[in-house]
Motif scaffolding. Structure first.
Motif, short mmCIF file in Angstrom:
data_model
loop_
_atom_site.label_atom_id
_atom_site.label_comp_id
_atom_site.label_asym_id
_atom_site.label_seq_id
_atom_site.Cartn_x
_atom_site.Cartn_y
_atom_site.Cartn_z
N ILE A 1 34.14 19.53 -52.92
CA ILE A 1 34.23 20.94 -52.53
C ILE A 1 35.67 21.29 -52.18
O ILE A 1 36.19 22.35 -52.57
CB ILE A 1 33.29 21.21 -51.34
CG1 ILE A 1 31.82 21.06 -51.78
CG2 ILE A 1 33.53 22.60 -50.75
CD1 ILE A 1 30.83 21.04 -50.64
N LEU A 2 36.35 20.42 -51.46
CA LEU A 2 37.74 20.66 -51.08
C LEU A 2 38.64 20.71 -52.31
O LEU A 2 39.47 21.62 -52.46
CB LEU A 2 38.22 19.58 -50.12
CG LEU A 2 37.65 19.63 -48.71
CD1 LEU A 2 37.98 18.34 -47.95
CD2 LEU A 2 38.16 20.84 -47.94
N ALA A 3 38.49 19.72 -53.20
CA ALA A 3 39.34 19.66 -54.39
C ALA A 3 39.13 20.89 -55.28
O ALA A 3 40.09 21.46 -55.81
CB ALA A 3 39.07 18.38 -55.17
N LYS A 4 37.88 21.29 -55.45
CA LYS A 4 37.60 22.46 -56.31
C LYS A 4 38.12 23.74 -55.69
O LYS A 4 38.41 24.71 -56.41
CB LYS A 4 36.10 22.54 -56.57
CG LYS A 4 35.61 21.46 -57.53
CD LYS A 4 34.10 21.45 -57.69
CE LYS A 4 33.69 20.32 -58.65
NZ LYS A 4 32.21 20.21 -58.78
N ALA A 5 38.28 23.77 -54.37
CA ALA A 5 38.84 24.94 -53.71
C ALA A 5 40.37 24.98 -53.81
O ALA A 5 40.99 26.00 -53.55
CB ALA A 5 38.43 24.96 -52.24
N GLY A 6 40.97 23.84 -54.19
CA GLY A 6 42.42 23.77 -54.34
C GLY A 6 43.13 22.99 -53.26
O GLY A 6 44.36 23.03 -53.17
N THR B 1 35.69 15.92 -41.82
CA THR B 1 34.26 15.77 -42.11
C THR B 1 33.59 17.10 -42.42
O THR B 1 32.75 17.19 -43.32
CB THR B 1 33.56 15.09 -40.92
OG1 THR B 1 34.20 13.83 -40.68
CG2 THR B 1 32.09 14.86 -41.20
N GLU B 2 33.96 18.15 -41.69
CA GLU B 2 33.37 19.47 -41.94
C GLU B 2 34.31 20.36 -42.74
O GLU B 2 34.18 21.58 -42.76
CB GLU B 2 32.99 20.14 -40.62
CG GLU B 2 31.87 19.43 -39.87
CD GLU B 2 31.40 20.19 -38.64
OE1 GLU B 2 31.92 21.29 -38.36
OE2 GLU B 2 30.49 19.69 -37.95
N GLY B 3 35.24 19.74 -43.46
CA GLY B 3 36.18 20.51 -44.26
C GLY B 3 35.53 21.38 -45.30
O GLY B 3 36.04 22.44 -45.66
N HIS B 4 34.35 20.94 -45.79
CA HIS B 4 33.66 21.74 -46.81
C HIS B 4 33.25 23.10 -46.28
O HIS B 4 33.05 24.04 -47.06
CB HIS B 4 32.43 20.98 -47.32
CG HIS B 4 31.47 20.57 -46.26
ND1 HIS B 4 31.63 19.42 -45.52
CD2 HIS B 4 30.34 21.16 -45.79
CE1 HIS B 4 30.64 19.31 -44.65
NE2 HIS B 4 29.84 20.36 -44.79
N LYS B 5 33.12 23.23 -44.96
CA LYS B 5 32.71 24.52 -44.37
C LYS B 5 33.86 25.53 -44.38
O LYS B 5 33.60 26.75 -44.29
CB LYS B 5 32.24 24.30 -42.93
CG LYS B 5 31.02 23.41 -42.80
CD LYS B 5 30.61 23.26 -41.34
CE LYS B 5 29.37 22.37 -41.18
NZ LYS B 5 28.96 22.25 -39.76
N ILE B 6 35.09 25.06 -44.46
CA ILE B 6 36.26 25.94 -44.41
C ILE B 6 37.22 25.62 -45.55
O ILE B 6 38.44 25.76 -45.42
CB ILE B 6 36.98 25.82 -43.05
CG1 ILE B 6 37.28 24.35 -42.70
CG2 ILE B 6 36.18 26.47 -41.94
CD1 ILE B 6 38.16 24.17 -41.47
N ALA B 7 36.67 25.22 -46.69
CA ALA B 7 37.50 24.76 -47.81
C ALA B 7 38.47 25.83 -48.30
O ALA B 7 39.65 25.55 -48.56
CB ALA B 7 36.61 24.29 -48.96
N GLU C 1 39.73 28.35 -46.66
CA GLU C 1 40.78 28.56 -45.67
C GLU C 1 41.83 27.45 -45.72
O GLU C 1 43.03 27.71 -45.64
CB GLU C 1 40.17 28.64 -44.26
CG GLU C 1 39.39 29.91 -43.98
CD GLU C 1 37.97 29.90 -44.54
OE1 GLU C 1 37.29 30.93 -44.40
OE2 GLU C 1 37.57 28.87 -45.12
N LEU C 2 41.37 26.21 -45.86
CA LEU C 2 42.31 25.08 -45.94
C LEU C 2 43.19 25.21 -47.18
O LEU C 2 44.40 24.95 -47.13
CB LEU C 2 41.55 23.76 -45.96
CG LEU C 2 40.86 23.34 -44.65
CD1 LEU C 2 40.09 22.04 -44.85
CD2 LEU C 2 41.87 23.18 -43.52
#
Length: 394
Positions: free
Chosen positions: A291-296, A251-257, A259-260
């Motif tokens: 946000i996660l997908a765009k971060a890779g 749920t808060e993955g966008h805050k650490i995208a 890093e993930l």
């Protein structure tokens, strides 16, 4: 062998090739794809002119069959909440293939799911990847076990804090998980010693056998984690023990995208189409998958059925697209990405020769409001259209 030709459709393979043409099914497999295929004389033909032909969609995290709809305690088999560490629980033993959710899934174009235990325990048990059509669970299974459920955050604390036993804190949850993995390392060593000297073979332990599969990287840990700090605790432990990990909910993955993405862990995001039912969901957003997908980060979107009804998986992806996710990424999140994260991309998730014939024909794009499948095919068999009870429409 039964043959079925889907002709003149706009085929989205989810494998880097989109075209208008034909797809041939032989038995339970895709035999061929091409812009113009010869029609075998004994083949049934579906004219898909003006329609979209996509791989069957995959819900990468739900509880269909193990948390049955319309029942109360009779069909609730999510969690064995008598012990916080239950790796020996197997979802396959609790799944009812007659759960109404499977029919809803088929009617929504969802042909496969990962279903498994809930998040009441630190270690909840193993889940399975299975098809959504069939009478016998064993024949519906694609991969079993497909991962070991672990949980961080509020849920284990709530369950066992009320019982005045460990874990009452996040520290307690992490400690129990670490100890279980250490126990598995010791058990693995004893098994290896037993191969050399049968007298040293340990007494069989079903739970430790599953955990050995984890530390041997045969199956991943599937970590229920909403908050960013809980996500990082899951990663910390996975790195300590060099095991595979899938972040669930995120749920808060966008805050650490970033890093993930750097660490290389995939995320199964959701449920998105729900309210903020607890504190951990405070920052829930449809923008998170984008946000996660765009971060890779490799992203799949889930319903967590029955939290969000399983047939609304395409709508969840559509709303992520509306919130900024690339349209192709949104489609991948419920097809090939889900299959890859689940370790079953050799069979499902894209339209390629040799793969399972799990195919959905749509008149409109599945992200369009009001879209519904014209035909749903699982293992080469037509499972939809099918008639629903009056007043119970999709």
């Amino acid at each position: 062998m039964r043959k079925l030709l889907i002709k003149n459709g706009q085929i989205y393979t989810m494998a880097g090739r989109d075209f208008v043409g034909d797809l041939l099914i032989e038995g339970s497999k895709i035999a061929a794809l091409g812009e113009t295929l010869e029609v075998p004389g004994d083949a049934e033909v579906i004219d898909a002119s003006g329609c979209l032909v996509l791989p069957g969609m995959i819900d990468a995290h739900c509880h269909v069959g193990i948390g049955e709809e319309i029942y109360r305690w009779e069909g609730e088999d999510f969690n064995e909440m008598t012990d916080p560490v239950t790796p020996d629980m197997r979802a396959i033993d609790g799944i009812n293939p007659e759960d109404e959710g499977f029919r809803d899934a088929r009617l929504g174009g969802i042909t496969a799911v990962f279903t498994g235990p809930g998040s009441g325990n630190v270690i909840g048990g193993t889940g399975v990847v299975m098809k959504t059509a069939g009478k016998i669970v064993d024949k519906m299974v694609v991969r079993d076990p497909a991962g070991l459920k672990i949980a961080f955050g509020e849920n284990p604390k709530m369950v066992y804090g009320e019982q005045k036993k460990m874990p009452m804190t996040r520290m307690g949850t992490a400690a129990l998980l670490r100890q279980a993995l250490v126990d598995a390392q010791v058990y693995k060593g004893k098994l290896e010693d037993g191969k050399k000297d049968p007298d040293k073979l340990p007494e069989r332990d079903l739970g430790l056998e599953v955990l050995v599969k984890v530390i041997q990287r045969e199956i991943p840990l599937r970590a229920h984690a909403h908050r960013a700090d809980d996500i990082m605790t899951a990663i910390r432990i996975a790195r300590e023990f060099d095991v595979d990990l899938v972040i669930e909910h995120c749920t808060e993955g966008h805050k650490i995208a970033e890093e993930l993405a750097e660490l290389g862990y995939p995320a199964v995001v959701g449920p998105l189409l729900t309210n903020r039912s607890k504190v951990e969901l405070k920052d829930k957003s449809f923008q998170t998958p984008s946000i996660l997908a765009k971060a890779g980060v490799k992203v799949a979107i889930m319903t967590d059925h029955s939290v969000t009804p399983i047939e609304q998986l395409p709508l969840c992806a559509a709303l992520a697209y509306k919130a900024g996710m690339d349209k192709e990424d949104a489609l991948r999140s419920i097809t090939i990405n889900a299959a890859e994260i689940l370790g079953v991309a050799d069979r499902i998730g894209s339209l390629e020769a040799g793969k399972d014939a799990d195919i959905v024909v749509w008149r409109e794009h599945p992200f369009q409001l009001g879209a519904r499948p014209l035909y749903v095919i699982i293992d080469g068999k037509m499972v939809c259209p099918e008639v629903r009870k009056a007043g119970n429409g999709l």
